[in-house]
Design a protein around this motif. Structure first.
Motif, PDB file in Angstrom:
ATOM      1  N   THR A 269      50.803  91.197  81.516  1.00 45.29           N
ATOM      2  CA  THR A 269      49.665  90.409  81.331  1.00 45.29           C
ATOM      3  C   THR A 269      49.094  90.718  80.061  1.00 45.29           C
ATOM      4  O   THR A 269      48.695  91.737  79.650  1.00 45.29           O
ATOM      5  CB  THR A 269      48.769  90.383  82.592  1.00 45.29           C
ATOM      6  N   LEU A 270      48.500  89.601  79.199  1.00 46.65           N
ATOM      7  CA  LEU A 270      47.758  89.780  78.245  1.00 46.65           C
ATOM      8  C   LEU A 270      46.380  89.919  78.154  1.00 46.65           C
ATOM      9  O   LEU A 270      45.550  90.205  77.368  1.00 46.65           O
ATOM     10  CB  LEU A 270      48.034  88.523  77.398  1.00 46.65           C
ATOM     11  N   ASP A 271      45.671  90.033  79.688  1.00 49.73           N
ATOM     12  CA  ASP A 271      44.355  90.052  79.716  1.00 49.73           C
ATOM     13  C   ASP A 271      43.989  91.439  79.571  1.00 49.73           C
ATOM     14  O   ASP A 271      42.754  91.718  79.260  1.00 49.73           O
ATOM     15  CB  ASP A 271      43.811  89.280  80.950  1.00 49.73           C
ATOM     16  N   ASN A 272      44.802  92.415  79.431  1.00 47.07           N
ATOM     17  CA  ASN A 272      44.338  93.821  79.050  1.00 47.07           C
ATOM     18  C   ASN A 272      44.971  94.279  77.898  1.00 47.07           C
ATOM     19  O   ASN A 272      45.330  95.402  77.577  1.00 47.07           O
ATOM     20  CB  ASN A 272      44.924  94.770  80.327  1.00 47.07           C
ATOM     21  N   SER A 273      45.369  93.401  76.913  1.00 48.30           N
ATOM     22  CA  SER A 273      45.798  93.631  75.538  1.00 48.30           C
ATOM     23  C   SER A 273      44.895  92.940  74.413  1.00 48.30           C
ATOM     24  O   SER A 273      44.333  91.727  74.686  1.00 48.30           O
ATOM     25  CB  SER A 273      47.245  93.028  75.426  1.00 48.30           C
ATOM     26  N   ALA A 274      44.919  93.745  73.531  1.00 45.49           N
ATOM     27  CA  ALA A 274      44.533  93.177  72.256  1.00 45.49           C
ATOM     28  C   ALA A 274      45.641  92.561  71.489  1.00 45.49           C
ATOM     29  O   ALA A 274      46.739  92.745  71.711  1.00 45.49           O
ATOM     30  CB  ALA A 274      43.849  94.101  71.297  1.00 45.49           C
ATOM     31  N   ILE A 275      45.514  91.274  70.974  1.00 42.93           N
ATOM     32  CA  ILE A 275      46.673  90.363  70.503  1.00 42.93           C
ATOM     33  C   ILE A 275      46.497  90.201  69.064  1.00 42.93           C
ATOM     34  O   ILE A 275      45.432  89.763  68.625  1.00 42.93           O
ATOM     35  CB  ILE A 275      46.799  89.140  71.063  1.00 42.93           C
ATOM     36  N   GLY A 276      47.604  90.459  68.311  1.00 41.98           N
ATOM     37  CA  GLY A 276      47.448  90.121  66.714  1.00 41.98           C
ATOM     38  C   GLY A 276      48.330  89.235  66.170  1.00 41.98           C
ATOM     39  O   GLY A 276      49.648  89.075  66.845  1.00 41.98           O
TER      40      GLY A 276
ATOM     41  N   ILE B  58      41.845  81.965  66.563  1.00 37.69           N
ATOM     42  CA  ILE B  58      42.720  82.574  67.478  1.00 37.69           C
ATOM     43  C   ILE B  58      41.996  82.284  68.843  1.00 37.69           C
ATOM     44  O   ILE B  58      40.721  82.139  68.846  1.00 37.69           O
ATOM     45  CB  ILE B  58      42.995  83.919  67.057  1.00 37.69           C
ATOM     46  N   SER B  59      42.903  82.181  70.047  1.00 41.48           N
ATOM     47  CA  SER B  59      42.097  82.040  71.196  1.00 41.48           C
ATOM     48  C   SER B  59      43.146  82.496  72.209  1.00 41.48           C
ATOM     49  O   SER B  59      44.531  82.429  71.944  1.00 41.48           O
ATOM     50  CB  SER B  59      41.690  80.507  71.359  1.00 41.48           C
ATOM     51  N   ARG B  60      42.664  82.674  73.546  1.00 35.77           N
ATOM     52  CA  ARG B  60      43.614  83.156  74.658  1.00 35.77           C
ATOM     53  C   ARG B  60      43.345  82.247  75.706  1.00 35.77           C
ATOM     54  O   ARG B  60      42.432  82.041  76.038  1.00 35.77           O
ATOM     55  CB  ARG B  60      43.585  84.483  74.634  1.00 35.77           C
ATOM     56  N   ASP B  61      44.423  81.969  76.780  1.00 38.97           N
ATOM     57  CA  ASP B  61      44.562  81.422  77.886  1.00 38.97           C
ATOM     58  C   ASP B  61      45.113  82.590  78.809  1.00 38.97           C
ATOM     59  O   ASP B  61      46.489  82.384  78.900  1.00 38.97           O
ATOM     60  CB  ASP B  61      44.921  79.964  77.909  1.00 38.97           C
ATOM     61  N   ASN B  62      44.213  83.216  79.658  1.00 43.80           N
ATOM     62  CA  ASN B  62      44.830  84.134  80.502  1.00 43.80           C
ATOM     63  C   ASN B  62      45.709  83.575  81.532  1.00 43.80           C
ATOM     64  O   ASN B  62      46.229  84.207  82.258  1.00 43.80           O
ATOM     65  CB  ASN B  62      43.720  85.135  81.024  1.00 43.80           C
ATOM     66  N   ALA B  63      45.007  82.565  81.890  1.00 48.53           N
ATOM     67  CA  ALA B  63      45.878  81.964  83.099  1.00 48.53           C
ATOM     68  C   ALA B  63      47.330  81.399  82.836  1.00 48.53           C
ATOM     69  O   ALA B  63      47.982  81.307  83.505  1.00 48.53           O
ATOM     70  CB  ALA B  63      45.039  80.700  83.685  1.00 48.53           C
ATOM     71  N   LYS B  64      47.513  81.104  81.591  1.00 49.10           N
ATOM     72  CA  LYS B  64      48.898  80.685  81.002  1.00 49.10           C
ATOM     73  C   LYS B  64      49.345  82.071  80.418  1.00 49.10           C
ATOM     74  O   LYS B  64      50.511  82.105  80.025  1.00 49.10           O
ATOM     75  CB  LYS B  64      48.787  79.408  80.157  1.00 49.10           C
ATOM     76  N   ASN B  65      48.765  83.063  80.402  1.00 45.84           N
ATOM     77  CA  ASN B  65      49.194  84.472  79.800  1.00 45.84           C
ATOM     78  C   ASN B  65      49.904  84.175  78.346  1.00 45.84           C
ATOM     79  O   ASN B  65      50.817  84.662  77.783  1.00 45.84           O
ATOM     80  CB  ASN B  65      50.231  85.035  80.757  1.00 45.84           C
ATOM     81  N   THR B  66      49.012  83.360  77.432  1.00 42.77           N
ATOM     82  CA  THR B  66      49.380  83.075  76.311  1.00 42.77           C
ATOM     83  C   THR B  66      48.160  82.896  75.266  1.00 42.77           C
ATOM     84  O   THR B  66      47.025  82.996  75.639  1.00 42.77           O
ATOM     85  CB  THR B  66      49.911  81.513  76.275  1.00 42.77           C
ATOM     86  N   VAL B  67      48.479  83.369  73.983  1.00 43.96           N
ATOM     87  CA  VAL B  67      47.308  83.304  72.999  1.00 43.96           C
ATOM     88  C   VAL B  67      48.099  82.482  71.772  1.00 43.96           C
ATOM     89  O   VAL B  67      49.165  82.332  71.689  1.00 43.96           O
ATOM     90  CB  VAL B  67      47.440  84.855  72.197  1.00 43.96           C
TER      91      VAL B  67
END
Length: 121
Positions: free
Chosen positions: A28-35, A70-79
Motif C-alpha cells: 500500500t502506498l499510504d505508508n510510503s513517500a512517493i517520488g 502531485i496527489s494521491r488516492d489511497n483508496a485506489k493505491n495510486t499517486v
C-alpha cells in the motif's frame, strides 16, 4: 509481487496537459513517500516531485512549480502527477518510486518501468 506501474504518458503539443498515474500492487502506498522522476535522452535522471506519506510535505523542482501537481488516492493505491502547460523540455521518461518512510528520502525501495512523455508540435 511488489511493483509500481506508471501510465498516462504520450505525445502532447506544447501548452498541453497530461496526467500520469502510478499504481502500486503488492503493497500500500499510504505508508510510503512517493517520488516522480524523469530522464531525458542523454541526460541524468532528475527528481520532479515528491509527496510524503502524510501528504504534509510536497516537493517540486523549480522548473515545474506552478505547472505540475502531485496527489494521491489511497483508496485506489495510486499517486498522480498532473502536468499542465507542458514544454518541450519536459520531454522524457517519467518514473515513479516509493520509499517506505515518512519523508522523501533515498534510496527508494521500489521503481516503476517508466512512461514516455513527449512534448512536441
Amino acid at each position: 509481487q511488489l511493483q509500481l506501474a506508471e501510465s498516462g504518458g504520450g505525445l502532447v503539443q506544447p501548452g498541453g496537459s497530461l496526467r500520469l498515474s502510478c499504481a502500486a500492487s503488492g503493497f500500500t502506498l499510504d505508508n510510503s513517500a512517493i517520488g516522480w522522476f524523469r530522464q531525458a535522452p542523454g541526460k541524468e535522471r532528475e527528481g520532479v516531485s515528491c509527496i510524503s506519506w502524510s501528504d504534509d510535505n510536497i516537493y517540486y523542482r523549480d522548473s515545474v512549480k506552478g505547472r505540475f501537481t502531485i496527489s494521491r488516492d489511497n483508496a485506489k493505491n495510486t499517486v498522480y502527477l498532473q502536468m499542465n502547460s507542458l514544454k518541450p523540455e519536459d520531454t522524457g521518461i517519467y518514473f515513479c518510486a516509493a520509499v517506505q518512510a515518512p519523508a522523501c528520502i533515498e534510496p527508494y525501495d521500489y521503481w516503476g518501468q517508466g512512461t514516455q512523455v513527449t512534448v512536441s508540435s
